[in-house]
Design a protein around this motif. Structure first.
Motif, PDB file in Angstrom:
ATOM      1  N   UNK A  69       0.825  -1.211   0.000  1.00 51.30           N
ATOM      2  CA  UNK A  69       0.000   0.000   0.000  1.00 51.30           C
ATOM      3  C   UNK A  69       0.860   1.262   0.000  1.00 51.30           C
ATOM      4  N   UNK A  70       2.074   1.133   0.523  1.00 50.73           N
ATOM      5  CA  UNK A  70       2.969   2.291   0.605  1.00 50.73           C
ATOM      6  C   UNK A  70       3.716   2.539  -0.696  1.00 50.73           C
ATOM      7  N   UNK A  71       3.765   1.540  -1.591  1.00 50.42           N
ATOM      8  CA  UNK A  71       4.470   1.717  -2.855  1.00 50.42           C
ATOM      9  C   UNK A  71       5.112   0.425  -3.325  1.00 50.42           C
ATOM     10  N   UNK A  72       6.028   0.550  -4.264  1.00 45.71           N
ATOM     11  CA  UNK A  72       6.700  -0.623  -4.826  1.00 45.71           C
ATOM     12  C   UNK A  72       7.539  -1.295  -3.750  1.00 45.71           C
ATOM     13  N   UNK A  73       7.467  -2.621  -3.686  1.00 44.97           N
ATOM     14  CA  UNK A  73       8.289  -3.406  -2.758  1.00 44.97           C
ATOM     15  C   UNK A  73       9.387  -4.080  -3.572  1.00 44.97           C
ATOM     16  N   UNK A  74      10.638  -3.863  -3.147  1.00 40.78           N
ATOM     17  CA  UNK A  74      11.791  -4.440  -3.832  1.00 40.78           C
ATOM     18  C   UNK A  74      12.446  -5.504  -2.967  1.00 40.78           C
ATOM     19  N   UNK A  75      12.832  -6.596  -3.586  1.00 41.63           N
ATOM     20  CA  UNK A  75      13.504  -7.679  -2.859  1.00 41.63           C
ATOM     21  C   UNK A  75      14.764  -7.177  -2.161  1.00 41.63           C
ATOM     22  N   UNK A  76      15.551  -6.343  -2.855  1.00 41.18           N
ATOM     23  CA  UNK A  76      16.821  -5.912  -2.270  1.00 41.18           C
ATOM     24  C   UNK A  76      16.667  -4.815  -1.221  1.00 41.18           C
ATOM     25  N   UNK A  77      15.628  -4.008  -1.331  1.00 43.49           N
ATOM     26  CA  UNK A  77      15.438  -2.904  -0.385  1.00 43.49           C
ATOM     27  C   UNK A  77      14.509  -3.265   0.780  1.00 43.49           C
ATOM     28  N   UNK A  78      13.698  -4.292   0.594  1.00 41.58           N
ATOM     29  CA  UNK A  78      12.728  -4.703   1.617  1.00 41.58           C
ATOM     30  C   UNK A  78      12.933  -6.186   1.956  1.00 41.58           C
ATOM     31  N   UNK A  79      14.125  -6.490   2.398  1.00 36.35           N
ATOM     32  CA  UNK A  79      14.507  -7.894   2.617  1.00 36.35           C
ATOM     33  C   UNK A  79      13.636  -8.596   3.649  1.00 36.35           C
ATOM     34  N   UNK A  80      13.167  -7.878   4.668  1.00 36.33           N
ATOM     35  CA  UNK A  80      12.350  -8.527   5.694  1.00 36.33           C
ATOM     36  C   UNK A  80      10.909  -8.720   5.230  1.00 36.33           C
ATOM     37  N   UNK A  81      10.442  -7.882   4.312  1.00 35.45           N
ATOM     38  CA  UNK A  81       9.052  -7.957   3.845  1.00 35.45           C
ATOM     39  C   UNK A  81       8.900  -8.929   2.674  1.00 35.45           C
TER      40      UNK A  81
END
Length: 198
Positions: free
Chosen positions: A20-32
């Protein structure tokens, strides 16, 4: 070293909230990222009730939400949740040029990350602008377009490297292969419009 999340560890609200907050990236959002990938069908079901679809590209490492069409939303009886972004002509041109640059970069197998500088983008944009546009004005237009592209998640500033940006691969989902095939024609149209000052 963190252990991989098991099925019982996965957290649906965390995955949906991040999207909901925006694009989720594997490298930038490792925990999500593990929650999002591990619960992809549940995420899709959940956001569908809000009139959204989830797009996950595991090979490129990004995910984002897209609104259903206005007709589909009308059938569901719900308003649009994700607003449309009106892009300036200069930002549209910049994104088109970045997408073209990424395609060229990928064809040379130069690595996973395309890094561009403000100076390179000024050089690429200059032929698209009226000849009367001075260099300072061109730099200002490019910097403004780059800020907008960064706000939308298409580029990321490189920390501690002034004027350097990573082109994020999510741009491929918005400027697709079919559109890219006619890119030169699109760029010619943009150049004509910009030259006319419209």
């Amino acid at each position: 070293m963190t252990r991989p999340a098991t099925r019982t560890d996965l957290h649906l609200p965390l995955a949906v909230t991040a999207l909901m907050k925006g694009v989720v990236y594997r490298d930038a959002h490792e925990t999500i990222w593990p929650h999002l990938v591990g619960l992809a069908p549940q995420v899709a079901d959940y956001v569908a009730s809000l009139g959204l679809t989830v797009f996950i590209d595991e090979s490129e490492g990004y995910a984002f939400l897209r609104s259903k069409s206005d007709d589909e939303l009308a059938d569901l009886g719900i308003p649009r949740l994700v607003p449309r972004h009106q892009l300036s002509l200069h930002t549209s041109v910049l994104l088109a040029l970045l997408r073209k640059r990424l395609a060229e970069f990928d064809s040379t197998d130069s690595g996973p990350r395309l890094i561009v500088s403000t100076e390179q983008m000024v050089e690429m944009m200059t032929p698209m602008l009226p000849q009367s546009t001075n260099e300072a004005r061109t730099v200002d237009l490019v910097e403004t377009a780059l800020r907008r592209a960064a706000d939308l998640g298409f580029v990321r500033r490189i920390p501690k490297q002034e004027g350097k940006f990573e082109v994020r691969r999510v741009i491929k989902a918005f400027v697709d292969a079919q559109w890219l095939a006619g890119l030169d024609a699109h760029l010619a149209e943009y150049a004509e419009i910009l030259a006319e000052g419209r």
